[in-house]
Write an enzyme that holds these catalytic residues in place. Structure first.
Site, mmCIF file in Angstrom:
data_model
loop_
_atom_site.group_PDB
_atom_site.id
_atom_site.type_symbol
_atom_site.label_atom_id
_atom_site.label_comp_id
_atom_site.label_asym_id
_atom_site.label_seq_id
_atom_site.Cartn_x
_atom_site.Cartn_y
_atom_site.Cartn_z
ATOM 1 N N GLU A 172 0.860 -1.189 0.000
ATOM 2 C CA GLU A 172 0.000 0.000 0.000
ATOM 3 C C GLU A 172 0.895 1.237 0.000
ATOM 4 O OE1 GLU A 172 -3.412 -0.245 2.427
ATOM 5 O OE2 GLU A 172 -3.816 1.899 2.404
ATOM 6 N N ARG A 173 0.670 2.111 -0.977
ATOM 7 C CA ARG A 173 1.478 3.339 -1.129
ATOM 8 C C ARG A 173 2.965 3.013 -1.326
ATOM 9 N NH1 ARG A 173 -3.244 5.652 -2.049
ATOM 10 N NH2 ARG A 173 -4.612 5.489 -0.250
ATOM 11 N N ASN A 215 -2.836 -1.624 7.875
ATOM 12 C CA ASN A 215 -4.134 -2.238 7.576
ATOM 13 C C ASN A 215 -3.853 -3.741 7.546
ATOM 14 O OD1 ASN A 215 -5.340 0.275 7.292
ATOM 15 N ND2 ASN A 215 -4.867 0.389 5.113
ATOM 16 N N LYS A 292 -3.127 -0.063 14.218
ATOM 17 C CA LYS A 292 -4.045 0.942 13.671
ATOM 18 C C LYS A 292 -5.446 0.442 14.000
ATOM 19 C CE LYS A 292 -5.631 2.854 9.218
ATOM 20 N NZ LYS A 292 -5.357 2.965 7.774
ATOM 21 N N GLU A 296 -10.317 4.493 9.390
ATOM 22 C CA GLU A 296 -10.461 4.085 7.995
ATOM 23 C C GLU A 296 -10.989 2.645 7.899
ATOM 24 O OE1 GLU A 296 -6.572 5.054 6.320
ATOM 25 O OE2 GLU A 296 -7.197 7.130 6.048
ATOM 26 N N ARG A 346 -11.385 17.325 10.729
ATOM 27 C CA ARG A 346 -10.544 16.130 10.898
ATOM 28 C C ARG A 346 -9.254 16.439 11.659
ATOM 29 N NH1 ARG A 346 -8.396 12.436 5.866
ATOM 30 N NH2 ARG A 346 -6.449 11.725 6.817
ATOM 31 N N ASP A 375 -2.639 14.380 7.185
ATOM 32 C CA ASP A 375 -2.157 13.097 6.647
ATOM 33 C C ASP A 375 -1.013 13.312 5.661
ATOM 34 O OD1 ASP A 375 -1.969 10.466 5.997
ATOM 35 O OD2 ASP A 375 -3.870 10.314 4.937
ATOM 36 N N GLU A 397 5.545 9.944 13.537
ATOM 37 C CA GLU A 397 5.461 9.123 12.327
ATOM 38 C C GLU A 397 5.718 10.014 11.114
ATOM 39 O OE1 GLU A 397 2.175 6.331 12.062
ATOM 40 O OE2 GLU A 397 2.172 6.473 9.883
ATOM 41 N N GLU A 403 3.892 9.396 -0.670
ATOM 42 C CA GLU A 403 2.481 9.227 -1.026
ATOM 43 C C GLU A 403 1.854 10.501 -1.598
ATOM 44 O OE1 GLU A 403 0.042 7.981 2.251
ATOM 45 O OE2 GLU A 403 -1.810 8.246 1.121
ATOM 46 N N GLU A 531 6.048 22.013 -3.492
ATOM 47 C CA GLU A 531 4.950 22.724 -2.830
ATOM 48 C C GLU A 531 4.433 23.853 -3.727
ATOM 49 O OE1 GLU A 531 6.050 25.062 0.613
ATOM 50 O OE2 GLU A 531 4.065 24.831 1.503
HETATM 51 C C1 GCV Z 1 -2.206 2.382 5.397
HETATM 52 C C2 GCV Z 1 -3.443 7.399 4.491
HETATM 53 C C3 GCV Z 1 -3.111 6.481 3.367
HETATM 54 C C4 GCV Z 1 -3.547 5.059 3.635
HETATM 55 C C5 GCV Z 1 -2.902 4.619 4.945
HETATM 56 C C6 GCV Z 1 -3.330 5.587 6.030
HETATM 57 C C7 GCV Z 1 -2.661 5.288 7.355
HETATM 58 O O1 GCV Z 1 -4.825 7.596 4.588
HETATM 59 O O2 GCV Z 1 -3.674 6.955 2.196
HETATM 60 O O3 GCV Z 1 -3.119 4.257 2.579
HETATM 61 O O4 GCV Z 1 -3.256 3.309 5.264
HETATM 62 O O5 GCV Z 1 -2.970 6.887 5.682
HETATM 63 O O6 GCV Z 1 -1.680 5.955 7.636
HETATM 64 O O7 GCV Z 1 -3.110 4.429 8.064
#
Ligand code: GCV
Length: 716
Positions: A172-173, A215, A292, A296, A346, A375, A397, A403, A531
């Site tokens: 993911e990413r 995830n 996590k 989401e 948020r 984010d 973090e 991303e 930016e």
């Molecule tokens: C792994 C963002 C990303 C998600 C990621 C999430 C997170 O929303 O787009 O891909 O999920 O952050 O950090 O948990």
């Protein structure tokens, strides 16, 4: 006393042909070793110290001529590597007061028995390895190492990376190929790349790696999977990297077959305990878990009316007897917010959820907080949560995988951005009420997450890296500067981005001053350039947030529940987060920081639209209106992206052709894509605001350079 001696066969390796980037900054091919010893002695029996000795021997001598165990220190010049207790036995006159804490190291030259020794001393065996890499980096940068007296201590105990790898091998990413850990639902058979990654990580003093997606598949801790994890731990162990995994809160049900995963249920607690015990039986140096939850669509304690501390503590208690830690992510928010509600925000979520829980976590829980409240955007303020949990260990973090910052197709060196966050003073010295209210002086984020400000036992750093099977790990050869920079800052957040970029350029491309200067300059300008042609004045990246988070998508943030709103309409733009009239987010900071953000007069331009909603005609501190800033910054940014190509072309012939051509191709693409960004953004704002560009570049009725069907009504 075990003493392994490696004699070096010094072979000079000229600028290596066929550079793939696989070695990263550990190429070891520009070393001047003439005045250095040709013997490496490793003292003691630690495998990590042996790893260090082998690394030094291979780097300096290409390959060691002979290996053997000696009964005593050879009476000739040598590198001598070992932990304090072993080195002290050989050099009893060393002053113990100099010994660094934690995984720190001490480099020192001494004369004894008619010979000269280059001592690499660690309190732990990891320290010996880090000292060795540090010594090698100095040699590779052609620094004088004939006399050494340097003690270094890490800023924080937790210096981890996270990989968002799925068990099927996708990431993911991730932008650099498939997983080095998993394929087809299992751990890969061949873990060569994992060991190589361990080497890279150790060289920047990283000591832990969470290998799977946050995830998380519950299967990661299934009984049949644990032996597979043990193989990964074996590959990391010689490099001092602790294995960690991300776990899903529902695992007791999905894997354990229980009817519940309620964290307060004794059966659930027993399941976590059994699972932790089994992991430690097979992996005694296991690092811990990342969680996590309630975010989401992930399962979480809220499903049982429980809190994040209930959830964290049940797992942390299972890890505690084994000295494992639990990194609980503060990235918890509702992604079904009502976009019509002007008070919904948020950015408030992490603080609102976690601040009330301060002091309620077990002492092996670390709250892992994304650097900004949204984010991983191109520009965010430091999260207010860092300043609001004095009784809880924290980690920051960060994201090495780009991303929202160009996905390794754009050059964006992130160390300058991370520096701004780490140096940001939360001003909580006197503002905190409670048992730790006595703190005075500056309280920058870097000192909070290291545990210094509130004397926490744990704390540190975790960055999402997402390396892949691509030979050069991160796809863009220059993106590796971010991984290097992350490790360096986790070790010492007081380093400057300038020092880091120069170090990385030297180690990665050699010591030609013009090459080093050019590459450092490109790196250091790249965040601002990106930016400029993407997100203005703290409004977010303006990227396509509903799709792949790449490329312009100004509309995509609005009119949905994700809460990445910039609230741009025909009159103006920005989120009103003030205490006076907005969402109240600014009130989450200490009074001193509130003063900086609450009023338009004090708010810095670069965060204006994060904190305030203003008309397009609002005049910035720079003297420009908001709309003119948007036009100008996007044109300037695209122009500067094109200049990156020219700058790179000046190193042609001075570095290897492979990496030169690879980077050139990417920079050309970036320059083109910057124009796409520029035109999409400026046209959207022109169409929406109807205000003309005072320099006449944004054409009425033209979108993507083509005549549009409906021309905007021009206002001035
Ligand atoms: C792994 C963002 C990303 C998600 C990621 C999430 C997170 O929303 O787009 O891909 O999920 O952050 O950090 O948990």
């Amino acid at each position: 006393m075990a003493l392994l001696c490696l004699a070096l066969l010094v072979a000079i390796c000229p600028m290596c042909a066929g550079e793939t980037g696989a070695e990263g900054w550990l190429r070891h091919n520009d070393l001047k070793t003439g005045s250095l010893p040709t013997l490496v002695a490793a003292v003691g029996s630690s495998n990590v110290v042996r790893t260090a000795a082998n690394e030094l021997a291979h780097a300096l001598g290409n390959r060691p001529k002979a290996e053997g165990v000696a009964a005593q220190l050879p009476a000739k010049d040598a590198f001598v590597l070992g932990t304090w207790k072993d080195i002290l036995a050989l050099f009893p006159d060393l002053p113990a007061a100099r010994l660094p804490a934690g995984d720190g190291f001490w480099l020192r030259t001494v004369r004894s028995h008619g010979a000269k020794y280059w001592l690499v001393i660690g309190r732990t065996d990891r320290g010996v390895l880090y000292g060795t890499f540090s010594l090698l980096a100095r040699i590779a940068q052609q620094k004088d190492v004939t006399t050494l007296e340097d003690v270094q201590t890490p800023s924080a105990p937790i210096r981890w990376v996270s990989e968002w790898d799925n068990l099927d091998g996708s990431i993911e990413r991730g932008y650099a190929g498939r997983s080095i850990f998993f394929d087809n639902g299992a751990v890969r058979t061949d873990l060569t790349r994992v060991a190589q990654y361990g080497r890279l990580l150790a060289s920047i003093e990283i000591n832990g790696c969470a290998i799977n997606n946050v995830n998380a598949s519950p299967r990661i801790v299934a009984p049949e999977f644990i032996p597979q994890l043990a193989r990964i731990a074996d590959a990391f162990r010689p490099w001092g990297i602790k294995l960690a995994v991300s776990v899903d809160m529902s695992s007791p049900m999905v894997v354990g077959g229980l009817k519940t995963f309620d964290p307060l249920d004794p059966q659930v607690a027993a399941w976590w305990q059994r699972t932790a015990d089994e992991i430690y039986k097979q992996i005694p140096d296991f690092g811990g878990f990342v969680v996590k939850a309630d975010s989401e669509d992930r399962s979480g304690p809220s499903q049982y009316g429980r809190t994040a501390s209930d959830a964290a503590n049940v797992i942390a208690r299972a890890l505690k007897p084994h000295h494992g830690i639990l990194m609980y992510r503060a990235f918890v928010y509702n992604h079904h917010l009502d976009w019509r509600d002007m008070k919904a925000d948020r950015a408030r979520a992490a603080y609102d959820y976690f601040h009330p829980l301060d002091g309620k976590f077990e002492d092996n829980v670390v709250i892992q907080i994304k650097y900004g409240p949204i984010d991983f955007q191109v520009r965010e303020p430091a999260s207010p949560l860092f300043g609001a949990m004095p009784n809880t260990s924290q980690a920051i973090e960060l994201q090495v995988t780009q991303e929202y910052t160009g996905q390794q197709r754009h050059l964006v060196f992130l160390a300058p951005m991370w520096k701004e966050i780490l140096d940001f003073d939360e001003h909580v010295g006197t503002a905190v009420v409670g048992r730790r209210s006595s703190v005075v002086g500056k309280t920058p984020v870097k000192d909070i997450v290291s545990g210094k400000v509130w004397h926490q036992p744990l704390g540190g750093f975790n960055a999402v890296v997402n390396v892949g099977l691509d030979e050069n790990w991160l796809a863009h050869p220059l993106a590796m500067a971010n991984l290097y920079g992350y490790g360096r800052l986790a070790w010492n957040p007081n380093l400057s981005a300038e020092v880091i970029s120069e170090e990385w350029a030297r180690l990665t491309f050699g010591n030609n001053p013009q090459v080093v200067l050019t590459i450092s300059k490109m790196l250091l300008s790249s965040w601002h350039i990106y930016e400029s042609y993407t997100g203005p004045l703290g409004a977010g990246t303006l990227t396509d947030i509903l799709g792949d988070h790449y490329g312009p998508g100004v509309e995509s943030s609005e009119r949905n529940g994700w809460g990445q709103w910039h609230r741009a309409d025909e009159h103006g733009m920005g989120m009103d987060r003030t205490v006076a009239t907005g969402t109240g987010f600014i009130g989450q900071y200490s009074p001193e920081v509130q003063k900086k953000y609450e009023t338009l007069a004090a708010c810095p331009d670069e965060l204006l639209l994060f904190m305030h909603h203003v008309p397009y005609t609002y005049v910035l501190h720079s003297g420009k209106t908001v709309i003119q800033h948007i036009y100008d910054s996007h044109y300037d940014g695209a122009e500067q992206a094109a200049e990156l190509v020219t700058q790179w072309q000046s190193v042609k012939g001075q570095i290897d052709d492979e990496r030169y051509e690879d980077v050139l191709k990417r920079l050309r693409y970036q320059a083109g894509h910057a124009i796409v960004w520029r035109d999409a953004v400026v046209n959207w704002f022109f169409k929406t605001s109807g205000i003309r560009d005072e320099k006449g570049r944004v054409q009425a009725g033209s979108v993507w350079g083509q005549p549009a069907l409906g021309c905007p009504v021009e206002r001035s």
